[in-house]
Structure formats: structure tokens, C-alpha cells
Design an enzyme around this catalytic site. Structure first.
Site, PDB file in Angstrom:
ATOM      1  N   ASN A   8       0.880  -1.183   0.000  1.00 43.52           N
ATOM      2  CA  ASN A   8       0.000   0.000   0.000  1.00 43.52           C
ATOM      3  C   ASN A   8       0.909   1.222   0.000  1.00 43.52           C
ATOM      4  OD1 ASN A   8      -1.862   1.997   0.503  1.00 43.52           O
ATOM      5  ND2 ASN A   8      -2.373   1.305   2.581  1.00 43.52           N
ATOM      6  N   LYS A  10       0.254   4.241  -0.030  1.00 40.63           N
ATOM      7  CA  LYS A  10      -0.314   5.406   0.654  1.00 40.63           C
ATOM      8  C   LYS A  10       0.002   6.674  -0.150  1.00 40.63           C
ATOM      9  CE  LYS A  10       1.131   3.784   4.933  1.00 40.63           C
ATOM     10  NZ  LYS A  10       1.081   3.685   6.406  1.00 40.63           N
ATOM     11  N   HIS A  84      -8.861   1.650   6.368  1.00 36.35           N
ATOM     12  CA  HIS A  84      -7.467   1.859   6.798  1.00 36.35           C
ATOM     13  C   HIS A  84      -7.435   2.895   7.929  1.00 36.35           C
ATOM     14  CE1 HIS A  84      -3.282   3.179   6.702  1.00 36.35           C
ATOM     15  NE2 HIS A  84      -3.037   1.960   6.277  1.00 36.35           N
ATOM     16  N   GLU A 155      -4.045  -4.531  11.760  1.00 35.15           N
ATOM     17  CA  GLU A 155      -2.969  -3.536  11.780  1.00 35.15           C
ATOM     18  C   GLU A 155      -3.068  -2.740  13.078  1.00 35.15           C
ATOM     19  OE1 GLU A 155      -1.541  -2.366   7.631  1.00 35.15           O
ATOM     20  OE2 GLU A 155      -3.391  -1.279   7.909  1.00 35.15           O
ATOM     21  N   GLY A 164       8.219   4.955   7.304  1.00 34.94           N
ATOM     22  CA  GLY A 164       9.160   3.843   7.468  1.00 34.94           C
ATOM     23  C   GLY A 164       9.735   3.738   8.861  1.00 34.94           C
ATOM     24  N   SER A 195       4.651  -1.813  10.005  1.00 34.73           N
ATOM     25  CA  SER A 195       6.128  -1.859  10.026  1.00 34.73           C
ATOM     26  C   SER A 195       6.699  -3.206   9.594  1.00 34.73           C
ATOM     27  CB  SER A 195       6.662  -1.466  11.407  1.00 34.73           C
ATOM     28  OG  SER A 195       6.265  -0.147  11.728  1.00 34.73           O
ATOM     29  N   GLY A 215       3.112  -0.982   4.067  1.00 35.00           N
ATOM     30  CA  GLY A 215       3.133   0.392   3.589  1.00 35.00           C
ATOM     31  C   GLY A 215       4.505   0.766   3.053  1.00 35.00           C
TER      32      GLY A 215
HETATM   33  P1  PGA Z   1       3.730   0.533   7.288  1.00 35.18           P
HETATM   34  O1  PGA Z   1       2.224   0.859   6.866  1.00 35.18           O
HETATM   35  O2  PGA Z   1       4.065  -0.816   6.693  1.00 35.18           O
HETATM   36  O3  PGA Z   1       4.544   1.645   6.705  1.00 35.18           O
HETATM   37  O4  PGA Z   1       3.750   0.487   8.779  1.00 35.18           O
HETATM   38  C1  PGA Z   1       1.239  -0.130   6.971  1.00 35.18           C
HETATM   39  C2  PGA Z   1      -0.107   0.423   6.588  1.00 35.18           C
HETATM   40  O5  PGA Z   1      -0.367   1.609   6.829  1.00 35.18           O
HETATM   41  O6  PGA Z   1      -0.948  -0.337   6.050  1.00 35.18           O
END
Ligand code: PGA
Length: 232
Positions: A8, A10, A84, A155, A164, A195, A215
Site C-alpha cells: 500500500n 499510501k 485503513h 494492523e 518507514g 512496520s 506500507g
Molecule cells: P507501514 O504501513 O508498513 O509503513 O507500517 C502499513 C499500513 O499503513 O498499512
């Protein structure tokens, strides 16, 4: 059954960067099937670029301007992320999410419903109760015989990275929630998100998740490749 990998992006990538990432997947000879959710305004532009590749496209945000589920389903997009935590933080309610779940299924797409507790809820030891009741609310309009057509993504909000930088949950943190979800939704695939990196992805798959929702690390070709290499 191969694990599900959903990237994703984002708001991390521009249109140009998104198309470059897609191209790099092919250039590097990465053939493992995975799902990628680009920024909603870039989604339709990506469609011709993934044709004949191992990449399936997903919709990031149903409420984004100009998005019509009918139209994107007709373009060949097969998955939509719903609920989300970024959208919930913007004020999206469980009531709206419940309606989106039905709309997504009615249009023949697979919804990926994101659920997860805040740090405060976790600290009060209420994560399981919170996640189960959030999931029930969001699925309340979906017929139980349709549950196998949806995917759940657990999540924990506190584990989602900012650009990140974040601390993933440990399997010990999340296995009790996964077990509770599996008991209630035995025929639904359940992903972990928050993460995920090439270093920790295997620990979540070994813990029993059916896949991951990633993400930031999915937007960088080296880490994307590293994570896909760990998926069987
Ligand atoms: P992340 O995001 O892997 O950067 O923690 C996950 C998400 O928002 O679905």
C-alpha cells in the site's frame, strides 16, 4: 496456499515513481504474484502497466475523488482496502465502513478490511475485545456466507510506521488477537500490517497470518524484492 502480499503505497509515491516501481519489478525479473495499491488518483493510470505482469491492483481509498467502484472493477482492479487507520483518523465511521464493505462485494471486488487498536487500548489490555467488536461492526451488513470473500488485515495502529519509522508488533503481541479473529472468522484470510520489513516478514507468516499488508517498505524496490523473496 501462497501467502498474500499487499503493498500500500499510501501517499509516498508520485505517479511517475509508482510507474517506475512497477517497471522495476519487471526489469528485475520479480515474478511472484502480489497486490499493489497505488495512490487512488494514479490507479487507473497503472492499469495498462500491470497487464500481463505478476502485479494485481488494489484501490487504496474508496472515498477518493473521482473513484467509482463500478468503473475500477471494469478496469480489472480486483481488491479494495477498506477502513485503513488513516481513513478512520480522518473521521470515517464504522457505519460508513459497513456500507463500503457491501458496496465493494456487490461490485465483485475483494474487500481488505483493516482493523486494529490504538496504543491506549493496547495498554489497557483490551486489544482483543476492541478488534473483535470493531470487526463485528464493520461486517454487520455482510452476510455470514460472504465472509470468505473478504480479507481481514489486523494492523495495530501503534505499529504502523511514519515514513518507514515504526516499531512492528512482535508475534507475541499479535498472536492472541489473530487467534481470536480466526476463531470467529475461520474461513476468512487474515493479514498482519504495521512496520513489516524484509527482516520481520517471516515472523508474521510463521505466526499464522495468511499474508501481510505493507506500507512504506513496499515502496522501495530493494525491500519489496526482499519481502517477496521470503514469501512461499
Ligand atoms: P507501514 O504501513 O508498513 O509503513 O507500517 C502499513 C499500513 O499503513 O498499512
Amino acid at each position: 496456499m501462497a501467502a498474500i502480499f499487499i503493498g500500500n503505497s499510501k501517499a509516498y509515491l508520485s505517479a511517475e515513481q509508482t510507474l517506475a516501481l512497477i517497471e522495476e519489478v519487471t526489469t528485475r525479473g520479480i515474478t511472484k504474484p502480489f497486490v499493489f495499491a497505488p495512490a487512488s488518483e494514479v490507479l487507473e493510470q497503472c492499469v495498462p502497466h500491470v497487464q500481463g505482469t505478476n502485479i494485481a491492483l488494489a484501490l487504496q481509498n474508496i472515498a477518493a475523488p473521482g473513484i467509482s467502484l463500478e468503473k475500477i472493477a471494469a478496469c480489472g482492479v480486483t481488491i479494495a482496502i477498506v477502513g485503513h487507520s488513516d481513513r478512520r483518523a480522518e473521521g470515517l465511521s464504522d457505519e460508513e465502513i459497513a456500507a463500503y464493505m457491501v458496496a465493494v462485494l456487490d461490485n465483485g471486488l475483494t474487500p481488505v478490511l483493516c482493523v486494529g487498536e490504538s496504543k491506549e487500548v493496547r495498554e489497557k489490555n483490551l486489544a482483543i475485545d476492541f478488534v473483535l467488536s470493531q470487526t463485528r461492526e464493520d461486517l454487520k451488513k455482510v452476510e455470514t456466507d460472504q465472509y470468505n470473500r473478504a480479507i481481514l488485515a489486523y494492523e495495530p495502529i501503534w505499529a504502523i510506521s511514519q515514513d518507514g519509522k515504526g516499531i512492528a508488533a512482535t508475534p507475541d503481541d499479535v498472536i492472541p488477537v489473530l487467534t481470536a479473529l480466526k476463531k470467529e472468522y475461520p474461513h476468512t484470510k487474515i493479514l498482519y500490517g504495521g512496520s513489516v520489513t524484509p527482516e520481520n516478514i517471516s515472523s508474521f507468516l510463521e505466526a499464522g497470518f495468511d499474508g501481510v499488508l505493507v506500507g512504506k517498505a513496499s515502496t522501495v524496490i530493494e525491500s519489496l524484492e526482499g519481502m517477496l523473496a521470503k514469501i512461499s
